[in-house]
Design an enzyme around this catalytic site. Sequence first.
Site, mmCIF file in Angstrom:
data_model
loop_
_atom_site.group_PDB
_atom_site.id
_atom_site.type_symbol
_atom_site.label_atom_id
_atom_site.label_comp_id
_atom_site.label_asym_id
_atom_site.label_seq_id
_atom_site.Cartn_x
_atom_site.Cartn_y
_atom_site.Cartn_z
ATOM 1 C CE1 TYR A 155 -4.228 1.120 -0.414
ATOM 2 C CE2 TYR A 155 -3.910 2.341 1.617
ATOM 3 C CZ TYR A 155 -4.655 2.060 0.494
ATOM 4 O OH TYR A 155 -5.827 2.732 0.281
ATOM 5 C CE LYS A 162 -7.515 5.638 0.830
ATOM 6 N NZ LYS A 162 -8.692 6.377 0.307
HETATM 7 N N1 LIG Z 1 -11.096 -1.023 -3.079
HETATM 8 C C1 LIG Z 1 -10.629 -1.139 -1.849
HETATM 9 O O1 LIG Z 1 -10.097 -2.181 -1.438
HETATM 10 C C2 LIG Z 1 -10.774 0.018 -0.898
HETATM 11 C C3 LIG Z 1 -10.652 -0.222 0.486
HETATM 12 C C4 LIG Z 1 -10.752 0.850 1.374
HETATM 13 C C5 LIG Z 1 -10.966 2.125 0.864
HETATM 14 N N2 LIG Z 1 -11.077 2.321 -0.489
HETATM 15 C C6 LIG Z 1 -11.281 3.676 -0.960
HETATM 16 O O2 LIG Z 1 -12.555 3.805 -1.534
HETATM 17 C C7 LIG Z 1 -12.546 4.927 -2.424
HETATM 18 C C8 LIG Z 1 -13.163 4.517 -3.750
HETATM 19 O O3 LIG Z 1 -12.295 3.603 -4.413
HETATM 20 P P1 LIG Z 1 -12.807 2.321 -5.194
HETATM 21 O O4 LIG Z 1 -12.112 1.157 -4.580
HETATM 22 O O5 LIG Z 1 -14.288 2.335 -5.309
HETATM 23 O O6 LIG Z 1 -12.134 2.489 -6.638
HETATM 24 P P2 LIG Z 1 -12.645 3.249 -7.944
HETATM 25 O O7 LIG Z 1 -11.461 3.281 -8.857
HETATM 26 O O8 LIG Z 1 -13.868 2.640 -8.465
HETATM 27 O O9 LIG Z 1 -12.964 4.720 -7.399
HETATM 28 C C9 LIG Z 1 -11.982 5.720 -7.264
HETATM 29 C C10 LIG Z 1 -12.516 6.949 -7.956
HETATM 30 O O10 LIG Z 1 -11.625 8.061 -7.758
HETATM 31 C C11 LIG Z 1 -11.721 8.833 -8.950
HETATM 32 N N3 LIG Z 1 -10.631 9.780 -9.034
HETATM 33 C C12 LIG Z 1 -9.298 9.529 -9.124
HETATM 34 N N4 LIG Z 1 -8.622 10.693 -9.254
HETATM 35 C C13 LIG Z 1 -9.551 11.690 -9.226
HETATM 36 C C14 LIG Z 1 -9.479 13.094 -9.326
HETATM 37 N N5 LIG Z 1 -8.306 13.746 -9.499
HETATM 38 N N6 LIG Z 1 -10.631 13.819 -9.238
HETATM 39 C C15 LIG Z 1 -11.819 13.191 -9.090
HETATM 40 N N7 LIG Z 1 -11.955 11.855 -9.010
HETATM 41 C C16 LIG Z 1 -10.825 11.113 -9.081
HETATM 42 C C17 LIG Z 1 -11.675 7.765 -10.034
HETATM 43 O O11 LIG Z 1 -12.036 8.266 -11.304
HETATM 44 C C18 LIG Z 1 -12.646 6.755 -9.465
HETATM 45 O O12 LIG Z 1 -13.981 7.058 -9.853
HETATM 46 C C19 LIG Z 1 -11.097 5.369 -2.517
HETATM 47 O O13 LIG Z 1 -10.877 6.418 -1.603
HETATM 48 C C20 LIG Z 1 -10.353 4.124 -2.069
HETATM 49 O O14 LIG Z 1 -9.054 4.394 -1.576
HETATM 50 C C21 LIG Z 1 -10.994 1.290 -1.371
#
Ligand SMILES: NC(=O)c1ccc[n+]([C@@H]2O[C@H](COP(=O)([O-])OP(=O)(O)OC[C@H]3O[C@@H](n4cnc5c(N)ncnc54)[C@H](O)[C@@H]3O)[C@@H](O)[C@H]2O)c1
Length: 256
Positions: A155, A162
């Site tokens: 990570y 984060k």
């Molecule tokens: N997938 C996991 O395992 C997980 C676990 C814990 C937390 N998260 C967090 O959940 C959130 C959503 O992620 P996800 O897993 O659904 O993936 P995802 O890729 O579907 O969503 C991430 C989104 O961020 C957008 N993004 C990136 N750069 C950007 C910018 N400059 N301006 C506006 N939007 C932007 C992307 O276009 C995308 O829609 C994130 O914060 C991620 O870190 C994910």
Amino acid sequence: MGILEGKRILVAGVTMDSSIGFAVAREAQQQGATVVISNFGRALGITKRIAARLPEPAPVIELDVSDDDHLASLGDRLGEHIDGLDGLVHSIAYGNPETVLGGDFLGAPWSDVAQAVQVSGFSLASLTEAALPMLADRSSVVGMTFDATVAWPAYNWMGVAKASLESTARYLARDLGPRGVRVNLVAAGPLKTLAAKAIPGFEELEEMWGDRAPLGWDQTDTTPAARAVVGLLSDFFPATTGEIVHVDGGFHAMGA
Ligand SMILES: NC(=O)c1ccc[n+]([C@@H]2O[C@H](COP(=O)([O-])OP(=O)(O)OC[C@H]3O[C@@H](n4cnc5c(N)ncnc54)[C@H](O)[C@@H]3O)[C@@H](O)[C@H]2O)c1
């Protein structure tokens, strides 16, 4: 009556139907909310197609959180669809998979680290500030984290980003509390989304959850995390702010 009946919500960060943000938009609509979603750049076209798969087709606006013009015009562009906001969901993260995620932690260039921190951490503040004129009193801001209190395999600098997100949420909770605005995060376990697939070595995290989460963990099911977001958006957590709710099958509470 759903628990978000009459509430107006922006879900920022929806690309695919695997996105956590998509599940949040779906669950929020099912609980009675009016939802607008956002995304940026080339992914915007995909988001528009995906938005049609929600229970109610949702308007899509363009929002790159690193673009000052997008942030400055957010209120006007949101105003074309809704007349205020009761909830703001930050579901956004980005880190260059070749430098800030996986591989050599010490080798990452500052420009890439800075981008990860800006898009994944600082943007909770810049997005909230941009939305503030629209945010109603007693509204709710919710973001998504991956527990940043410890170091994880792969990570790397996203973990640092984060940590900045988690701290930013606490300061926002301090400053917006007097307006009745709550700011909380959901710490999800690993989910197989687009962002996760970009993490080299993500499988290692998946295996850890499989072994240790007492409730078990389904990496393909974004609904539990989305429902926690919906709960925090609702009036059922009126005295909770600066909090991180774990939706990880109980993994965080186990020693081994
Ligand atoms: N997938 C996991 O395992 C997980 C676990 C814990 C937390 N998260 C967090 O959940 C959130 C959503 O992620 P996800 O897993 O659904 O993936 P995802 O890729 O579907 O969503 C991430 C989104 O961020 C957008 N993004 C990136 N750069 C950007 C910018 N400059 N301006 C506006 N939007 C932007 C992307 O276009 C995308 O829609 C994130 O914060 C991620 O870190 C994910």
